[in-house]
Structure formats: structure tokens, C-alpha cells
Design an enzyme around this catalytic site. Structure first.
Site, PDB file in Angstrom:
ATOM      1  N   ARG A  11     -32.485   4.171  -0.526  1.00  0.00           N
ATOM      2  CA  ARG A  11     -31.242   3.855   0.192  1.00  0.00           C
ATOM      3  C   ARG A  11     -30.849   2.387   0.014  1.00  0.00           C
ATOM      4  O   ARG A  11     -29.731   1.993   0.293  1.00  0.00           O
ATOM      5  CB  ARG A  11     -31.354   4.232   1.675  1.00  0.00           C
ATOM      6  CG  ARG A  11     -30.022   4.267   2.370  1.00  0.00           C
ATOM      7  CD  ARG A  11     -29.965   4.915   3.765  1.00  0.00           C
ATOM      8  NE  ARG A  11     -31.173   5.484   4.250  1.00  0.00           N
ATOM      9  CZ  ARG A  11     -32.106   4.806   4.963  1.00  0.00           C
ATOM     10  NH1 ARG A  11     -31.905   3.538   5.262  1.00  0.00           N
ATOM     11  NH2 ARG A  11     -33.207   5.411   5.349  1.00  0.00           N
ATOM     12  N   ASP A  45      -7.425  -2.602  -1.909  1.00  0.00           N
ATOM     13  CA  ASP A  45      -7.857  -1.350  -2.516  1.00  0.00           C
ATOM     14  C   ASP A  45      -7.134  -1.262  -3.862  1.00  0.00           C
ATOM     15  O   ASP A  45      -5.940  -0.989  -3.937  1.00  0.00           O
ATOM     16  CB  ASP A  45      -7.503  -0.164  -1.616  1.00  0.00           C
ATOM     17  CG  ASP A  45      -7.945   1.175  -2.214  1.00  0.00           C
ATOM     18  OD1 ASP A  45      -8.112   1.256  -3.448  1.00  0.00           O
ATOM     19  OD2 ASP A  45      -8.095   2.143  -1.446  1.00  0.00           O
ATOM     20  N   LYS A  55     -11.577   7.788  -9.319  1.00  0.00           N
ATOM     21  CA  LYS A  55     -10.314   7.823 -10.054  1.00  0.00           C
ATOM     22  C   LYS A  55     -10.490   7.173 -11.432  1.00  0.00           C
ATOM     23  O   LYS A  55     -11.237   7.696 -12.240  1.00  0.00           O
ATOM     24  CB  LYS A  55      -9.225   7.170  -9.211  1.00  0.00           C
ATOM     25  CG  LYS A  55      -9.234   7.592  -7.723  1.00  0.00           C
ATOM     26  CD  LYS A  55      -8.898   9.051  -7.508  1.00  0.00           C
ATOM     27  CE  LYS A  55      -9.175   9.517  -6.076  1.00  0.00           C
ATOM     28  NZ  LYS A  55      -8.561   8.748  -4.998  1.00  0.00           N
ATOM     29  N   TYR A  84      -3.837   5.008   2.275  1.00  0.00           N
ATOM     30  CA  TYR A  84      -4.469   6.311   2.061  1.00  0.00           C
ATOM     31  C   TYR A  84      -4.633   7.017   3.407  1.00  0.00           C
ATOM     32  O   TYR A  84      -5.091   6.430   4.379  1.00  0.00           O
ATOM     33  CB  TYR A  84      -5.838   6.093   1.394  1.00  0.00           C
ATOM     34  CG  TYR A  84      -6.488   7.343   0.871  1.00  0.00           C
ATOM     35  CD1 TYR A  84      -5.973   8.002  -0.232  1.00  0.00           C
ATOM     36  CD2 TYR A  84      -7.618   7.856   1.469  1.00  0.00           C
ATOM     37  CE1 TYR A  84      -6.575   9.154  -0.715  1.00  0.00           C
ATOM     38  CE2 TYR A  84      -8.231   9.007   0.992  1.00  0.00           C
ATOM     39  CZ  TYR A  84      -7.697   9.646  -0.101  1.00  0.00           C
ATOM     40  OH  TYR A  84      -8.305  10.778  -0.576  1.00  0.00           O
TER      41      TYR A  84
HETATM   42  C1  LIG Z   1      -8.792   8.678  -3.586  1.00  0.00           C
HETATM   43  C2  LIG Z   1      -8.539   7.401  -2.881  1.00  0.00           C
HETATM   44  C3  LIG Z   1      -9.364   6.969  -1.840  1.00  0.00           C
HETATM   45  C4  LIG Z   1     -10.522   7.801  -1.351  1.00  0.00           C
HETATM   46  O1  LIG Z   1     -11.525   7.841  -2.314  1.00  0.00           O
HETATM   47  P1  LIG Z   1     -12.597   9.040  -2.438  1.00  0.00           P
HETATM   48  O2  LIG Z   1     -13.400   8.635  -3.611  1.00  0.00           O
HETATM   49  O3  LIG Z   1     -11.821  10.306  -2.626  1.00  0.00           O
HETATM   50  O4  LIG Z   1     -13.349   9.037  -1.160  1.00  0.00           O
HETATM   51  C5  LIG Z   1      -9.096   5.743  -1.251  1.00  0.00           C
HETATM   52  N1  LIG Z   1      -8.062   4.977  -1.657  1.00  0.00           N
HETATM   53  C6  LIG Z   1      -7.248   5.371  -2.645  1.00  0.00           C
HETATM   54  C7  LIG Z   1      -6.120   4.504  -3.043  1.00  0.00           C
HETATM   55  C8  LIG Z   1      -7.452   6.586  -3.293  1.00  0.00           C
HETATM   56  O5  LIG Z   1      -6.633   6.981  -4.271  1.00  0.00           O
END
Ligand SMILES: *Cc1c(COP(=O)(O)O)cnc(C)c1O
Length: 401
Positions: free
Chosen positions: A67, A192, A217, A120
Site C-alpha cells: 500500500r 485537473d 483517459k 466533473y
Molecule cells: C474521467 C474523469 C475523471 C474521473 O476519473 P476516473 O479515472 O474515471 O475515476 C475526473 N476528471 C475528469 C476531467 C475526467 O474526465
């Protein structure tokens, strides 16, 4: 085994592709194998009690328990730190886990947070359902509005958190200006950067205190894993690393290895995503059956000037509104042959969705419309297929709707 100079070396190579391929790996190989292995282990053993003591007293760096660390993670973390231009990075089980761990670690009880309205949806939900329990108050401002940001700051404000570009309207924040406004008031800026990737924007260089990613992504890039990451100065990353060790949202070693593999082609993939994005956006904007197109690379986008000044490409997501009703928009989606219908973005396969029937399904039509999520809104995440094929496909689908 002879070691070559790692790209992190100030004298070493600086190019995005060189860093994507070699970052974090050259100095980490164990044998003559070219790839870093998957360390599929839950724990690490000590030779004797003296080694335990040496570790506990900080005289050796090594791993103790799964962890708290894993050599496969560390290769990914170093690569990401090099790509984003940060001291260090830390991985999480998902992008959501990166965001929730960060909020819990960085917001004291009774503090104040500023976020943007395009945030988000699950992040908004976490703020509403969980941060309120800690007495954390949140102000929501329009994205990319640094004037409103200055007005929203309070003495107890600790963080400004925004996506840039945002989802689904792709609003772009002037990070240098936001950092100037926030730092003057002792507030940290967290970006983000999922929609930008380190290839299109480096928020740390513009003054952000932390960058987070849904590595699910573009970073992973193959629609085959979920992961999250944060990159930034050593003290902030240590805070998050300690927090994820307690909260427990750690990444599986195999997913870390898939991410390491995906990252090697990040720069190449982004070049194609960017090319597909700008060409498809311009084509859609010129189409008589398309009402409007949101893409920061287009002069019509409200943040085009900031995007053109601060970003090196505008990504593969194009949001647009057809000149059609709800049913005709569904017929258009059903007629598309190359993009799959589905949520997510940033992978090699193109994906298409109507936000009205996907992420905003639980809202009433009035609530959706208040957020600008109309019946004919479409979000297209362009993969790395050939641009001409994608355009021909969209053309026949619009005609069929
Ligand atoms: C998909 C996404 C998230 C969440 O991420 P996960 O990997 O699905 O938990 C957060 N912020 C943005 C901008 C996203 O596109």
C-alpha cells in the site's frame, strides 16, 4: 549492466517523445530486459532484523508493504513527473480517487474551497455529500473567470480546483493569472489536466501547485485501465502519498504496468488526437446541420485566445450541437459507424455520447437545460483513426439522421 543517461538528467534529452518512451525507466531496469517488470507483490521482505532497523531509522530506501509503494508504480510516477515537469508524482486507483484523496488531505475542517461549474459530476457529488460533513464550504464559479475567482476567495480559502479544459464545454483557464490571484491570498491552485495531458499544457510551469489526471483517459490511452495521478512539488506529493497510504485507494501493479506501456506513445497519440480534433471541429463548424461547436482551437470558442497562448494543442474532444431534436440526435448516434457509443475519452478508439442520456441522465430536462446540456448536445472523443475516415463517417451519419 551499463546505464545510459536518464532523461531527467539536466544534460539529457528534453523532447516529449523521448521522455514518453524513456522517462522513469532507464535507471530502473533490473536485468537486460528492455521493459520494467510488473512487480506483482503485496509485500517486501527483510533479510534480518538489522535491515528492519536500518529501514525504520531511514538509513535505507526500499519498499515495505504494497500500500506504500511498488517499483512498477515508481517507474510510472517518475515518467509522469518528467512529462509534467514536477518534482514527483503519485498514482491512485482512479481519477476520482486522486481528487477525493487530495481534498481530504489538503482541506482542513471548516476551510473553504472554490471550484468551477463545469467540474466533473462525481467530484461535485463528493463535495456535496462528503466535504460538507467536514464543514468545508464550497463556492462554485464560472470556469475561466479569474475576476469571479478573486471575488470568491475568503480568509479561510485553501484551494482553487478546476479542470482545464473543462468537460463538456472545454473552457480553458488562464492558469498563470489564476495562480497570481490565488497565491497573493495564500490559496493553492489545483488543475485537473485530464483533457489537456502534459503534451498540450503544463500547468505546473504556469504556476499551479498540483496537477491531477484521470490517467484512465489520454495517459493510459487504450481504454483498458482505470488510474489516477497527481504531479507537483515534493511536499505536496508527500502529503498525498501519505494520505493514499491511509485511505487505501492504491493502483494495482498490472494496471500500473499497462499505464507505463500506454505512456510510451503519449506524444505520438496526442499529435493525432490534436489533428483529428482541429480538423473535425472545423469541418463540423462549417456544416449547415450543426448549430454550434465547442473546441478551444476554433476562433469562435470563448477561451480561444488563452488556449492559443498557453496550449500546444487542443485535444481530441469536440462538443457540438446538431440542428436536430432529441430523437434525431439519437438517430445520428445510431448511424455513426466508427466511434463506439460510450462514456470516457482519450483512448485510441473514438467514442461518442449524448450527455443528456449518459452523465446527465438522472437530471430533469429543465435541470439539464440550466446547465446547457441540451437534447442535441453531442460529445465526441476522437481517437487516433484516420481523420478522413472519421469525417466521412460523421457526414453519412448526419445525412442519415
Ligand atoms: C474521467 C474523469 C475523471 C474521473 O476519473 P476516473 O479515472 O474515471 O475515476 C475526473 N476528471 C475528469 C476531467 C475526467 O474526465
Amino acid at each position: 549492466m551499463s546505464q545510459r543517461r536518464p532523461p531527467s538528467d539536466p544534460e539529457g534529452p528534453k523532447g516529449d517523445s523521448t521522455r514518453s518512451v524513456h522517462g522513469g525507466e532507464r535507471d530502473r531496469r533490473l536485468s537486460d530486459a528492455i521493459t520494467v517488470p510488473i512487480y506483482q507483490t503485496s509485500t517486501y521482505t527483510f533479510g534480518d532484523s538489522a535491515q528492519v532497523r536500518a529501514y525504520q531509522e531511514g538509513r535505507t530506501t526500499r519498499d515495505e508493504y504494497g500500500r506504500y509503494g511498488n517499483p512498477t508504480w515508481r517507474a510510472v510516477e517518475s515518467k509522469l513527473a518528467e512529462l509534467e515537469g514536477g518534482d514527483d508524482a503519485v498514482l491512485f486507483a482512479s481519477g476520482m480517487c486522486a481528487a477525493t484523496t487530495l481534498f481530504l488531505a489538503m482541506l482542513p475542517q471548516g476551510s473553504h474551497l472554490v471550484v468551477t461549474s463545469d467540474c466533473y459530476r462525481r467530484t461535485r457529488q463528493f463535495i456535496r455529500q462528503y466535504l460538507t460533513k467536514l464543514g468545508v464550504e464550497t463556492t462554485v464559479i464560472e470556469p475561466a473567470d479569474t475576476q469571479k475567482l478573486a471575488e470568491a476567495l475568503r480568509p479561510e480559502t485553501r484551494l482553487f480546483f478546476t479542470e482545464s479544459p473543462t468537460n463538456p464545454y472545454l473552457r480553458v483557464t488562464d492558469v498563470a493569472e489564476a495562480a497570481r490571484v490565488c497565491h497573493a491570498r495564500g490559496v493553492q491552485v489545483v488543475i485537473d489536466s485530464t483533457f489537456a495531458s502534459p503534451i498540450n499544457h503544463r500547468a505546473l510551469a504556469d504556476g499551479a501547485d498540483l496537477v491531477i489526471h484521470s490517467a484512465t483517459k489520454y495517459l493510459g490511452g487504450h481504454n483498458d485501465l482505470l488510474a489516477g495521478a497527481a504531479v507537483g512539488p515534493a511536499d505536496n506529493i508527500k502529503l498525498l502519498r501519505d494520505a493514499v497510504g491511509v485511505l487505501g485507494g492504491v493502483l494495482d501493479a498490472h494496471a500500473a504496468w499497462l499505464l507505463l506501456r500506454g505512456l510510451k506513445t503519449l506524444s505520438l497519440r496526442m499529435a493525432r488526437h490534436n489533428e483529428n480534433g482541429i480538423r473535425v471541429a472545423a469541418w463540423l463548424e462549417a456544416h449547415p446541420k450543426v448549430r454550434r461547436v465547442c473546441y478551444p482551437g476554433l476562433a469562435s470558442h470563448p477561451d480561444h485566445a488563452v488556449a492559443a497562448r498557453t496550449m500546444r494543442g487542443f485535444g481530441g474532444v469536440v462538443t457540438f450541437e446538431l440542428d436536430a431534436d432529441f430523437d434525431a440526435t439519437q438517430r445520428f448516434l445510431d448511424a455513426v459507424r466508427i466511434p463506439y457509443i460510450g462514456p470516457s475519452l482519450g483512448g485510441v478508439e473514438s467514442l461518442i455520447e449524448m450527455p443528456a442520456t449518459m452523465s446527465y441522465w438522472d437530471l430533469s430536462r429543465d435541470e439539464r437545460y440550466a446547465l446547457g446540456i441540451t437534447d442535441s448536445l453531442v460529445r465526441l472523443s476522437l481517437g487516433v483513426e484516420d481523420t478522413d475516415d472519421l469525417i466521412a463517417d460523421l457526414e453519412q451519419a448526419i445525412a442519415a439522421a
